[in-house]
Each structure stands twice: as structure tokens, then as C-alpha cells.
Design a protein around this motif. Structure first.
Motif, PDB file in Angstrom:
ATOM      1  N   ALA A 285      37.751 -14.504  27.284  1.00 19.83           N
ATOM      2  CA  ALA A 285      38.821 -13.805  28.004  1.00 19.83           C
ATOM      3  C   ALA A 285      39.929 -14.774  28.402  1.00 19.83           C
ATOM      4  CB  ALA A 285      38.255 -13.099  29.229  1.00 19.83           C
ATOM      5  N   GLN A 286      39.547 -15.972  28.839  1.00 22.71           N
ATOM      6  CA  GLN A 286      40.542 -16.955  29.255  1.00 22.71           C
ATOM      7  C   GLN A 286      41.390 -17.395  28.065  1.00 22.71           C
ATOM      8  OE1 GLN A 286      41.152 -17.944  32.460  1.00 22.71           O
ATOM      9  NE2 GLN A 286      42.930 -18.990  31.583  1.00 22.71           N
ATOM     10  N   LEU A 287      40.757 -17.652  26.933  1.00 22.65           N
ATOM     11  CA  LEU A 287      41.501 -18.071  25.743  1.00 22.65           C
ATOM     12  C   LEU A 287      42.361 -16.944  25.190  1.00 22.65           C
ATOM     13  CD1 LEU A 287      38.800 -20.177  23.845  1.00 22.65           C
ATOM     14  CD2 LEU A 287      40.664 -21.007  25.300  1.00 22.65           C
ATOM     15  N   PHE A 288      41.883 -15.721  25.322  1.00 22.47           N
ATOM     16  CA  PHE A 288      42.628 -14.565  24.821  1.00 22.47           C
ATOM     17  C   PHE A 288      43.886 -14.329  25.647  1.00 22.47           C
ATOM     18  CE2 PHE A 288      42.622  -9.892  23.494  1.00 22.47           C
ATOM     19  CZ  PHE A 288      42.827 -10.176  22.153  1.00 22.47           C
ATOM     20  N   LYS A 325      29.418  -6.113  27.115  1.00 21.18           N
ATOM     21  CA  LYS A 325      30.482  -5.366  27.773  1.00 21.18           C
ATOM     22  C   LYS A 325      30.540  -5.699  29.262  1.00 21.18           C
ATOM     23  CE  LYS A 325      32.192  -0.635  28.481  1.00 21.18           C
ATOM     24  NZ  LYS A 325      31.930   0.799  28.202  1.00 21.18           N
ATOM     25  N   THR A 326      31.714  -6.159  29.698  1.00 21.50           N
ATOM     26  CA  THR A 326      31.967  -6.428  31.106  1.00 21.50           C
ATOM     27  C   THR A 326      33.384  -5.965  31.428  1.00 21.50           C
ATOM     28  OG1 THR A 326      32.885  -8.641  30.727  1.00 21.50           O
ATOM     29  CG2 THR A 326      30.479  -8.484  31.063  1.00 21.50           C
ATOM     30  N   ILE A 327      33.685  -5.866  32.690  1.00 23.84           N
ATOM     31  CA  ILE A 327      35.036  -5.486  33.097  1.00 23.84           C
ATOM     32  C   ILE A 327      36.039  -6.515  32.578  1.00 23.84           C
ATOM     33  CG2 ILE A 327      36.583  -5.226  35.082  1.00 23.84           C
ATOM     34  CD1 ILE A 327      34.216  -4.095  36.637  1.00 23.84           C
ATOM     35  N   GLU A 328      35.669  -7.777  32.635  1.00 23.05           N
ATOM     36  CA  GLU A 328      36.557  -8.849  32.181  1.00 23.05           C
ATOM     37  C   GLU A 328      36.856  -8.723  30.691  1.00 23.05           C
ATOM     38  OE1 GLU A 328      36.833 -13.653  32.818  1.00 23.05           O
ATOM     39  OE2 GLU A 328      34.919 -12.851  32.092  1.00 23.05           O
ATOM     40  N   VAL A 329      35.840  -8.415  29.905  1.00 19.77           N
ATOM     41  CA  VAL A 329      36.017  -8.279  28.455  1.00 19.77           C
ATOM     42  C   VAL A 329      36.924  -7.097  28.126  1.00 19.77           C
ATOM     43  CG1 VAL A 329      34.826  -7.645  26.314  1.00 19.77           C
ATOM     44  CG2 VAL A 329      33.883  -9.441  27.781  1.00 19.77           C
ATOM     45  N   ILE A 330      36.656  -5.952  28.719  1.00 16.78           N
ATOM     46  CA  ILE A 330      37.456  -4.746  28.451  1.00 16.78           C
ATOM     47  C   ILE A 330      38.890  -4.932  28.918  1.00 16.78           C
ATOM     48  CG2 ILE A 330      37.694  -2.283  28.903  1.00 16.78           C
ATOM     49  CD1 ILE A 330      35.342  -3.099  27.074  1.00 16.78           C
ATOM     50  N   ASP A 331      39.061  -5.570  30.060  1.00 14.94           N
ATOM     51  CA  ASP A 331      40.399  -5.796  30.593  1.00 14.94           C
ATOM     52  C   ASP A 331      41.197  -6.716  29.672  1.00 14.94           C
ATOM     53  OD1 ASP A 331      42.408  -5.579  32.758  1.00 14.94           O
ATOM     54  OD2 ASP A 331      41.995  -7.708  33.059  1.00 14.94           O
ATOM     55  N   LEU A 333      40.831  -7.187  26.436  1.00 13.96           N
ATOM     56  CA  LEU A 333      41.185  -6.472  25.213  1.00 13.96           C
ATOM     57  C   LEU A 333      42.280  -5.438  25.466  1.00 13.96           C
ATOM     58  CD1 LEU A 333      37.608  -5.975  23.729  1.00 13.96           C
ATOM     59  CD2 LEU A 333      39.475  -7.260  22.650  1.00 13.96           C
ATOM     60  N   SER A 334      42.168  -4.720  26.563  1.00 19.63           N
ATOM     61  CA  SER A 334      43.134  -3.661  26.867  1.00 19.63           C
ATOM     62  C   SER A 334      44.548  -4.201  27.008  1.00 19.63           C
ATOM     63  CB  SER A 334      42.721  -2.934  28.156  1.00 19.63           C
ATOM     64  OG  SER A 334      41.460  -2.306  27.998  1.00 19.63           O
ATOM     65  N   LYS A 335      44.670  -5.411  27.513  1.00 18.18           N
ATOM     66  CA  LYS A 335      45.991  -6.014  27.691  1.00 18.18           C
ATOM     67  C   LYS A 335      46.660  -6.353  26.360  1.00 18.18           C
ATOM     68  CE  LYS A 335      45.172  -7.951  32.292  1.00 18.18           C
ATOM     69  NZ  LYS A 335      44.973  -9.187  33.110  1.00 18.18           N
ATOM     70  N   ARG A 336      45.869  -6.417  25.304  1.00 14.63           N
ATOM     71  CA  ARG A 336      46.423  -6.727  23.980  1.00 14.63           C
ATOM     72  C   ARG A 336      46.443  -5.492  23.069  1.00 14.63           C
ATOM     73  NH1 ARG A 336      48.986 -11.624  24.353  1.00 14.63           N
ATOM     74  NH2 ARG A 336      47.609 -13.281  25.113  1.00 14.63           N
ATOM     75  N   ARG A 337      46.140  -4.339  23.621  1.00 15.41           N
ATOM     76  CA  ARG A 337      46.059  -3.119  22.815  1.00 15.41           C
ATOM     77  C   ARG A 337      47.367  -2.825  22.084  1.00 15.41           C
ATOM     78  NH1 ARG A 337      42.698   1.446  24.026  1.00 15.41           N
ATOM     79  NH2 ARG A 337      42.453   0.639  26.148  1.00 15.41           N
TER      80      ARG A 337
END
Length: 359
Positions: A285-288, A325-331, A333-337
Motif C-alpha cells: 500500500a505504501q509503495l502503491f 483483504k484489509t481496509i488498507e489494501v482496498i483503500d 486500490l480504490s484510489k487508483r481506480r
């Protein structure tokens, strides 16, 4: 003094000093071979004909020049091949990291500074020292910068054997090392090649491959290899292969991690190969979340920078899709949708779909 009347004793004397000179420059071993790679030429052509090179079109473009050193550099009669260890002792445990789905796995060779420039500069310094001693000769140094069959040359120079995973293995150093070459017209005496491959009946490297990219022992289909997919392949990654990539976002070391011979490998003492920017233990998540500017500045001098920001995000999106699946992971990904790149959007959508049915 010309090469034709150069005292052969001087070449013998230089050869006895090469190991010391090489070690002073940070290399662990040097070997010398001739330029006859006929036994490898047929294998290369068969591999190319099968299309195993994928999008690495330069492999086809260079053709058999890779197996013919004198065609690449006219006048070449011998090749000096050198080994430099790279496994970073200070890095997080790679086998533990591969079990942590929220963290990014980057191949051990790419955690620090780019080895290409570092090694090429030192090879050039070694060549200049030889030239100064002999007073003649032509030299060209290569580190993945030209069509060179580096593992075949190293094997013929007695530095190890090409193993079932196509890596070069040294019985005293494993396979965690880089190779570099100096092509020269100086007729050095050559070293005896390794005549026996010491893999025996072991197939650990073939069995562990996440994508089963080995068609047979000694035969790698690069189109399925995670190192190829994350580094060389420019476009969309086959959806069937994505779940098999796990958290590997740049390269893959699995076949080396399980190799019994790597118990003999030694950690590098080269400061430039030490991990930078926490790349050995950072969350996906940090690298993304890195911006294009972050990518360009933080990876300045890193081999990773060559894949570009778009592929960087593509690779991490796949890893996030494979993560728990975690809130951090979904968040993340969602920011790059709605990213501007169709390639990134495609892989983000795939990743989100992987989590859609998870509780």
C-alpha cells in the motif's frame, strides 16, 4: 610492442595478478575463456525458435551474434569473466517476506543501486590496468549491455555450471552473484571449463517456480517467468498468471532460495548493494501510494527505475489483488481506480474483483 611479439611470460605474470587486482575492485573471482561457443549456439537458436524470449525482441534481433564474440567485437580472442556477489546480508529475510502478503517482494539484486554502471566502471578500471601493464591490447567491458552469453562464457571459464534453473552455480559461492565480461584481443591462456553439472537428481528449483515457467531442466519459457513479466513485459499480464505472482513486484528469487548450493553463498560487502528506501520490507500500500515524482526521485540510481512508473503500478496492483483483504489494501486500490493509464486501471479492476467476494 605489438601483440605478435609480446613475451608470453608477461601474459602468464599478468594472469597470476588478475585475481588480486579483481578483488581490489570488489570482484570475488575472475576466469578466462576463448570465444568458441558452438556448443551453446544450437541451444540458443532452438530457444529463440520456440519463442521463449517473448517480448524481448532484441534477443531475436541480435540472433547468433550473442554466441559469437568475434562478430560483436572484431579481433576478440579471449574473454575475461568476473563474478561479484550481491546478496545483501542486512535485508529482511526473503523467505519470511514471501509469506507476508501485505509486503512487497523485490528481487534481492535490485534492492540497492544499479549494478550495471558500478560493475562496468570497475571492469573498465581493470582493463586499463592490464593495458598499462602490457602496453597494448583492445578491451571492451560489458554488464548486460550487449548481446553476450555471459553464463556460457563463465561456465567455459571454469566459474561454475549452468544449472537446471539456467542460473550459473559456483560450488563455493552458490548463485547470488552478478557477472561481467571484458572482451579482448590479448591471447591469454584460458582456464579449464567445468565438465560436470552438480545438480544431480535435485529438481527443487523447477518444482518451486510459482508459474511453472521451466519447460524442462535448463529450459525457461520467459513468457511465464515472473522476472520477465514484472520487468521485461510491457503490457497486460495474463490473468491466469496473476494469482501465481503473489507479492513479487519486481523479479523473483524462488529458484535460488531453494537451491542447496546457496548455503555456500556469501553476503556482499559492497555498500551500494545494501537496501535503500526500505525496499526490502515495505508494504504494498505504501509503495502503491508513491507519485510519479516519488518513483523517479526515490529510485534514482536503482535498476527498478528502468521499468517506469506505469509498470510499477501494474505490478503492485496485482500483488494487492493477491494480498489478504484489509481496509488498507482496498483503500489503496480504490484510489487508483480511475488512474489515467488503461493498463493500470485494468489491473486495479482485476485486483478489486479478487476481493469482491471476500468477507
Amino acid at each position: 610492442m605489438t601483440l605478435s611479439n609480446k613475451n608470453p611470460d608477461s601474459l602468464v605474470a599478468i594472469r597470476s595478478q588478475l585475481e588480486q587486482w579483481a578483488q581490489e575492485l570488489g570482484f570475488q573471482q575472475v576466469g578466462i575463456t576463448g570465444i568458441d561457443l558452438a556448443q551453446h549456439e544450437g541451444y540458443l537458436q532452438k530457444w529463440l525458435d520456440a519463442g521463449y524470449q517473448g517480448d524481448m525482441h532484441y534477443m531475436t534481433r541480435h540472433g547468433l551474434k550473442r554466441a559469437r564474440p568475434a562478430e560483436l567485437i572484431p579481433g576478440t580472442c579471449t574473454v575475461l569473466t568476473l563474478r561479484m556477489d550481491y546478496f545483501p546480508e542486512s535485508a529482511a529475510d526473503p523467505e519470511v517476506l514471501l509469506t507476508q502478503s501485505d509486503r512487497a517482494y523485490i528481487s534481492r539484486y535490485a534492492l540497492g543501486r544499479d549494478y550495471h554502471k558500478l560493475m562496468r566502471q570497475r571492469l573498465a578500471r581493470l582493463a586499463k590496468r592490464i593495458e598499462a601493464e602490457l602496453g597494448s591490447g583492445q578491451y571492451r567491458a560489458f554488464v548486460d549491455s550487449a548481446p553476450v552469453l555471459e553464463r556460457a562464457l563463465a561456465e567455459q571459464a571454469g566459474m561454475g555450471w549452468i544449472a537446471k534453473n539456467t542460473m550459473l552455480i559456483n560450488e563455493r559461492a552458490g548463485s547470488w552473484f552478478f557477472l561481467g565480461e571484458i572482451y579482448t584481443d590479448i591471447p591469454f591462456n584460458t582456464d579449464a571449463p567445468k565438465t560436470e553439472k552438480h545438480c544431480g537428481s535435485c529438481t527443487a528449483c523447477l518444482d518451486i517456480c510459482p508459474t511453472q515457467a521451466f519447460v524442462a531442466p535448463h529450459v525457461l519459457d520467459a513468457r511465464k517467468c515472473i522476472s520477465y513479466l514484472t520487468i521485461e513485459h510491457p503490457g497486460s499480464i495474463d490473468p491466469a498468471l496473476r494469482p501465481l505472482m503473489g507479492n513479487r513486484i519486481y523479479g523473483c528469487d524462488d529458484c535460488q532460495l531453494v537451491c542447496p548450493w546457496n548455503k555456500f553463498s556469501q553476503p556482499t560487502h559492497e555498500p551500494d548493494f545494501a537496501p535503500r528506501h526500505n525496499l526490502d520490507n515495505e508494504t504494498l500500500a505504501q509503495l502503491f501510494a508513491w507519485t510519479d515524482h516519488d518513483f523517479e526521485t526515490r529510485l534514482q540510481g536503482s535498476p527498478i527505475r528502468r521499468i517506469g512508473y506505469e509498470r510499477w503500478l501494474r505490478n503492485i496492483a496485482i500483488a494487492l489483488g493477491n494480498a489478504t483483504k484489509t481496509i488498507e489494501v482496498i483503500d489503496a486500490l480504490s484510489k487508483r481506480r480511475d488512474h489515467p493509464s488503461p493498463l493500470v486501471r485494468e489491473h486495479v479492476a482485476w485486483a478489486l474483483a479478487q476481493h469482491a467476494d471476500q468477507v
